[in-house]
Design a protein around this motif. Sequence first.
Motif, PDB file in Angstrom:
ATOM      1  N   HIS A   1      74.806  51.968  53.075  1.00 13.42           N
ATOM      2  CA  HIS A   1      74.531  50.917  52.092  1.00 13.42           C
ATOM      3  C   HIS A   1      74.792  49.534  52.689  1.00 13.42           C
ATOM      4  O   HIS A   1      74.016  48.603  52.475  1.00 13.42           O
ATOM      5  CB  HIS A   1      75.393  51.142  50.853  1.00 13.42           C
ATOM      6  N   ARG A   2      75.895  49.391  53.447  1.00 12.36           N
ATOM      7  CA  ARG A   2      76.186  48.103  54.080  1.00 12.36           C
ATOM      8  C   ARG A   2      75.092  47.713  55.070  1.00 12.36           C
ATOM      9  O   ARG A   2      74.666  46.551  55.117  1.00 12.36           O
ATOM     10  CB  ARG A   2      77.533  48.172  54.806  1.00 12.36           C
ATOM     11  N   GLN A   3      74.621  48.668  55.855  1.00 13.75           N
ATOM     12  CA  GLN A   3      73.576  48.358  56.828  1.00 13.75           C
ATOM     13  C   GLN A   3      72.256  48.005  56.144  1.00 13.75           C
ATOM     14  O   GLN A   3      71.547  47.109  56.604  1.00 13.75           O
ATOM     15  CB  GLN A   3      73.376  49.538  57.780  1.00 13.75           C
ATOM     16  N   GLN A   4      71.943  48.671  55.057  1.00 18.32           N
ATOM     17  CA  GLN A   4      70.722  48.348  54.321  1.00 18.32           C
ATOM     18  C   GLN A   4      70.802  46.940  53.742  1.00 18.32           C
ATOM     19  O   GLN A   4      69.821  46.188  53.789  1.00 18.32           O
ATOM     20  CB  GLN A   4      70.477  49.354  53.207  1.00 18.32           C
ATOM     21  N   GLN A   5      71.949  46.574  53.187  1.00 20.98           N
ATOM     22  CA  GLN A   5      72.119  45.242  52.610  1.00 20.98           C
ATOM     23  C   GLN A   5      71.991  44.177  53.693  1.00 20.98           C
ATOM     24  O   GLN A   5      71.374  43.133  53.487  1.00 20.98           O
ATOM     25  CB  GLN A   5      73.469  45.120  51.910  1.00 20.98           C
ATOM     26  N   GLU A   6      72.585  44.424  54.855  1.00 19.17           N
ATOM     27  CA  GLU A   6      72.495  43.466  55.958  1.00 19.17           C
ATOM     28  C   GLU A   6      71.046  43.321  56.425  1.00 19.17           C
ATOM     29  O   GLU A   6      70.578  42.208  56.686  1.00 19.17           O
ATOM     30  CB  GLU A   6      73.371  43.918  57.119  1.00 19.17           C
ATOM     31  N   PHE A   7      70.318  44.435  56.507  1.00 19.78           N
ATOM     32  CA  PHE A   7      68.916  44.394  56.914  1.00 19.78           C
ATOM     33  C   PHE A   7      68.092  43.581  55.929  1.00 19.78           C
ATOM     34  O   PHE A   7      67.277  42.741  56.334  1.00 19.78           O
ATOM     35  CB  PHE A   7      68.357  45.817  57.016  1.00 19.78           C
ATOM     36  N   VAL A   8      68.296  43.799  54.639  1.00 21.56           N
ATOM     37  CA  VAL A   8      67.532  43.074  53.622  1.00 21.56           C
ATOM     38  C   VAL A   8      67.857  41.583  53.670  1.00 21.56           C
ATOM     39  O   VAL A   8      66.956  40.738  53.582  1.00 21.56           O
ATOM     40  CB  VAL A   8      67.809  43.662  52.220  1.00 21.56           C
ATOM     41  N   GLN A   9      69.131  41.243  53.822  1.00 22.07           N
ATOM     42  CA  GLN A   9      69.513  39.835  53.891  1.00 22.07           C
ATOM     43  C   GLN A   9      68.889  39.154  55.110  1.00 22.07           C
ATOM     44  O   GLN A   9      68.389  38.024  55.021  1.00 22.07           O
ATOM     45  CB  GLN A   9      71.035  39.688  53.919  1.00 22.07           C
ATOM     46  N   ASN A  10      68.899  39.834  56.255  1.00 24.79           N
ATOM     47  CA  ASN A  10      68.285  39.270  57.464  1.00 24.79           C
ATOM     48  C   ASN A  10      66.782  39.134  57.301  1.00 24.79           C
ATOM     49  O   ASN A  10      66.188  38.152  57.754  1.00 24.79           O
ATOM     50  CB  ASN A  10      68.605  40.117  58.693  1.00 24.79           C
ATOM     51  N   TRP A  11      66.164  40.101  56.667  1.00 18.60           N
ATOM     52  CA  TRP A  11      64.722  40.053  56.451  1.00 18.60           C
ATOM     53  C   TRP A  11      64.349  38.890  55.548  1.00 18.60           C
ATOM     54  O   TRP A  11      63.392  38.165  55.815  1.00 18.60           O
ATOM     55  CB  TRP A  11      64.247  41.377  55.855  1.00 18.60           C
ATOM     56  N   ILE A  12      65.107  38.684  54.475  1.00 19.17           N
ATOM     57  CA  ILE A  12      64.849  37.563  53.571  1.00 19.17           C
ATOM     58  C   ILE A  12      65.031  36.241  54.301  1.00 19.17           C
ATOM     59  O   ILE A  12      64.203  35.325  54.187  1.00 19.17           O
ATOM     60  CB  ILE A  12      65.764  37.647  52.333  1.00 19.17           C
ATOM     61  N   LYS A  13      66.093  36.138  55.077  1.00 18.38           N
ATOM     62  CA  LYS A  13      66.365  34.903  55.813  1.00 18.38           C
ATOM     63  C   LYS A  13      65.239  34.604  56.806  1.00 18.38           C
ATOM     64  O   LYS A  13      64.741  33.465  56.879  1.00 18.38           O
ATOM     65  CB  LYS A  13      67.698  35.028  56.549  1.00 18.38           C
ATOM     66  N   MET A  14      64.798  35.620  57.560  1.00 10.98           N
ATOM     67  CA  MET A  14      63.738  35.407  58.545  1.00 10.98           C
ATOM     68  C   MET A  14      62.410  35.059  57.871  1.00 10.98           C
ATOM     69  O   MET A  14      61.675  34.198  58.350  1.00 10.98           O
ATOM     70  CB  MET A  14      63.584  36.648  59.417  1.00 10.98           C
ATOM     71  N   SER A  15      62.096  35.709  56.768  1.00 12.06           N
ATOM     72  CA  SER A  15      60.832  35.410  56.099  1.00 12.06           C
ATOM     73  C   SER A  15      60.856  34.004  55.498  1.00 12.06           C
ATOM     74  O   SER A  15      59.840  33.306  55.513  1.00 12.06           O
ATOM     75  CB  SER A  15      60.522  36.459  55.032  1.00 12.06           C
ATOM     76  N   MET A  16      61.995  33.580  54.983  1.00 10.31           N
ATOM     77  CA  MET A  16      62.091  32.215  54.450  1.00 10.31           C
ATOM     78  C   MET A  16      61.971  31.190  55.577  1.00 10.31           C
ATOM     79  O   MET A  16      61.325  30.158  55.411  1.00 10.31           O
ATOM     80  CB  MET A  16      63.408  32.029  53.700  1.00 10.31           C
ATOM     81  N   GLN A  17      62.568  31.459  56.721  1.00 10.11           N
ATOM     82  CA  GLN A  17      62.439  30.544  57.854  1.00 10.11           C
ATOM     83  C   GLN A  17      60.999  30.470  58.343  1.00 10.11           C
ATOM     84  O   GLN A  17      60.552  29.428  58.821  1.00 10.11           O
ATOM     85  CB  GLN A  17      63.351  30.984  58.995  1.00 10.11           C
ATOM     86  N   PHE A  18      60.259  31.555  58.224  1.00 15.82           N
ATOM     87  CA  PHE A  18      58.871  31.572  58.678  1.00 15.82           C
ATOM     88  C   PHE A  18      57.951  30.851  57.691  1.00 15.82           C
ATOM     89  O   PHE A  18      57.090  30.071  58.087  1.00 15.82           O
ATOM     90  CB  PHE A  18      58.397  33.019  58.855  1.00 15.82           C
ATOM     91  N   TRP A  19      58.118  31.084  56.375  1.00 14.84           N
ATOM     92  CA  TRP A  19      57.178  30.565  55.391  1.00 14.84           C
ATOM     93  C   TRP A  19      57.528  29.176  54.869  1.00 14.84           C
ATOM     94  O   TRP A  19      56.630  28.436  54.465  1.00 14.84           O
ATOM     95  CB  TRP A  19      57.069  31.525  54.210  1.00 14.84           C
ATOM     96  N   MET A  20      58.781  28.806  54.824  1.00 12.74           N
ATOM     97  CA  MET A  20      59.151  27.520  54.211  1.00 12.74           C
ATOM     98  C   MET A  20      58.578  26.314  54.951  1.00 12.74           C
ATOM     99  O   MET A  20      58.136  25.371  54.299  1.00 12.74           O
ATOM    100  CB  MET A  20      60.670  27.401  54.065  1.00 12.74           C
ATOM    101  N   PRO A  21      58.542  26.265  56.269  1.00 12.41           N
ATOM    102  CA  PRO A  21      57.929  25.093  56.921  1.00 12.41           C
ATOM    103  C   PRO A  21      56.443  24.954  56.586  1.00 12.41           C
ATOM    104  O   PRO A  21      55.914  23.852  56.537  1.00 12.41           O
ATOM    105  CB  PRO A  21      58.127  25.348  58.414  1.00 12.41           C
ATOM    106  N   MET A  22      55.768  26.057  56.319  1.00 13.71           N
ATOM    107  CA  MET A  22      54.349  25.993  55.994  1.00 13.71           C
ATOM    108  C   MET A  22      54.105  25.462  54.587  1.00 13.71           C
ATOM    109  O   MET A  22      53.023  24.960  54.291  1.00 13.71           O
ATOM    110  CB  MET A  22      53.713  27.374  56.141  1.00 13.71           C
ATOM    111  N   LEU A  23      55.078  25.568  53.716  1.00 10.47           N
ATOM    112  CA  LEU A  23      54.908  25.108  52.347  1.00 10.47           C
ATOM    113  C   LEU A  23      55.093  23.595  52.226  1.00 10.47           C
ATOM    114  O   LEU A  23      54.601  22.989  51.282  1.00 10.47           O
ATOM    115  CB  LEU A  23      55.890  25.829  51.418  1.00 10.47           C
ATOM    116  N   ASN A  24      55.799  22.993  53.143  1.00 10.78           N
ATOM    117  CA  ASN A  24      56.012  21.547  53.112  1.00 10.78           C
ATOM    118  C   ASN A  24      54.897  20.855  53.891  1.00 10.78           C
ATOM    119  O   ASN A  24      54.717  21.116  55.081  1.00 10.78           O
ATOM    120  CB  ASN A  24      57.367  21.192  53.730  1.00 10.78           C
TER     121      ASN A  24
END
Length: 64
Positions: free
Chosen positions: A35-58
Motif C-alpha cells: 500500500h505504501r509503494q502504491q501511494q508513493e507511485f501515485v503521488q509521483n505520477w501526479i507530480k510528474m503529470s502536473m509538471q508536464f501539463w501545467m507549463p502548457m496551460l499557461n
Amino acid sequence: MQNPYTAKNPFMSMWLSAANSSAGMMRGAWTAEMHRQQQEFVQNWIKMSMQFWMPMLNPPRDRK
C-alpha cells in the motif's frame, strides 16, 4: 473403533495456529508495504503529470 488418522491432534492444532498467526502477521506487513509503494507511485505520477501539463496551460507572456 476410531480411525487414528482422523483423530484430532492437539500438538498439530497448536502448531498450525502458530503458523497461521505468523503468516497473518507477515501478510499484514506485506500488504502495508504494498500500500505504501502504491501511494508513493501515485503521488509521483501526479507530480510528474502536473509538471508536464501545467507549463502548457499557461500562455507565454509578451516581452516588452
